[in-house]
Write an enzyme that holds these catalytic residues in place. Sequence first.
Site, short mmCIF file in Angstrom:
data_model
loop_
_atom_site.label_atom_id
_atom_site.label_comp_id
_atom_site.label_asym_id
_atom_site.label_seq_id
_atom_site.Cartn_x
_atom_site.Cartn_y
_atom_site.Cartn_z
CG HIS A 71 -2.19 -0.96 1.09
ND1 HIS A 71 -3.06 -0.86 0.19
CD2 HIS A 71 -2.51 -1.99 1.76
CE1 HIS A 71 -3.93 -1.67 0.06
NE2 HIS A 71 -3.88 -2.44 1.18
CG ASP A 124 -2.21 4.72 -2.87
OD1 ASP A 124 -1.34 4.00 -3.35
OD2 ASP A 124 -2.93 4.55 -2.09
#
Length: 392
Positions: A138, A168
């Site tokens: 992540h 991200d």
Amino acid sequence: MAGPLSTLKVLDFSTLLPGPFGTLILADLGAEVLRVESPTRPDMVRMLPPMAGGISAVHGYLNRSKRSLALDLKKPEAVAVIHQLVRQYDIIVEQFRPGVMNRLGVGYEALREINPSLIYCSITGYGQDGPYRDRAGHDLNYLAVAGMTAYNGRRDSGPAPMALQAADIAGGSCHAVMAILAAVIHRQATGEGQHIDISMTDAAFSLHALTAPQALITGEDPTLECTQLNGGSFYDCYETRDGRWFSVAGLEPQFFLQFCQAIGRPQLATRGLAMAPEIVAEVKAEIRAAMKEKDFDDWAAIFAGVDACVEPVLSLSEAAEHPQLKARGMVVEVPAGEGTQRQVASPFKFSATAPEYRFAGGMPGAHTREVLAENGFSEEAIQALVQAGAAM
């Protein structure tokens, strides 16, 4: 007038944040974005509270103006639907681990046989090759591997997560959009499509704009609170007497001089550029003491008339009501069901083709029948897909 990307048609297979935020940018700018969602494995973003009319507010924002087609790609009938749609929807965004789309029969090589001009963007944590290609991760992991987390935080408490998802969004979403639009320009000139491989770790590594050049030449790594911009200088946040905070960022001498005069410490003005730890510590201690002498509102009134790169640290709700952001129209009302939903606006300002907000993200498969009918499927064929469990 239609948005600047109104000629683009995108199939979006992504979930969570990186892909959806990227296709949100495309949709706001007029692209026709069709989400392809699994009817059996929901996007976790759909479950994030709060809910409004049964729809997650986060989902409603990230997937605004995108229609939803619910297909079970484990069914051959659903794969056949994609094979037909890709003749018209000639940009694909996907976010699975490498190889997953191939196994489903909708990988780049399979689809380019149908449409050679296809632009196919794969967003992954580590890229399509390399020893980490299949590794889970992540945002925090990608920033850590990219060497960014190592100098984000405080010496006394260690590295810390960032408040926003830099890998991200700045890494995955924004780089994907830039790459897709570059590929569109290439296709316009040559007719050739291509596969785009976006690694969020690669993109995060490329963001070391002011630290990598020095480190790669000298071999000296940036560390916690050691650079001008990560707490190693007076460039920092300081607490007021009533427990609020101000950001102080006037690195240039003329700005720092005005700041020092405003806080009643003119003697600090000649020491602002010093990077010796002992001098920095003394300067910051003086600034901390000065800022503690007045309340937040007092300092706000003082700095409102001082051109010193000093601004209050606002909460998100305060930011939404700030006169500058309100003047720029950065909160909009987007159609949602029978009402509207307050959402963050697109930051792009065009003189001729304004962003458009057609509707908030809705239920999975909300547009399945509509989209299939538009693309030549008869009512009988649609019903057969539904009965086979291939569509919802």
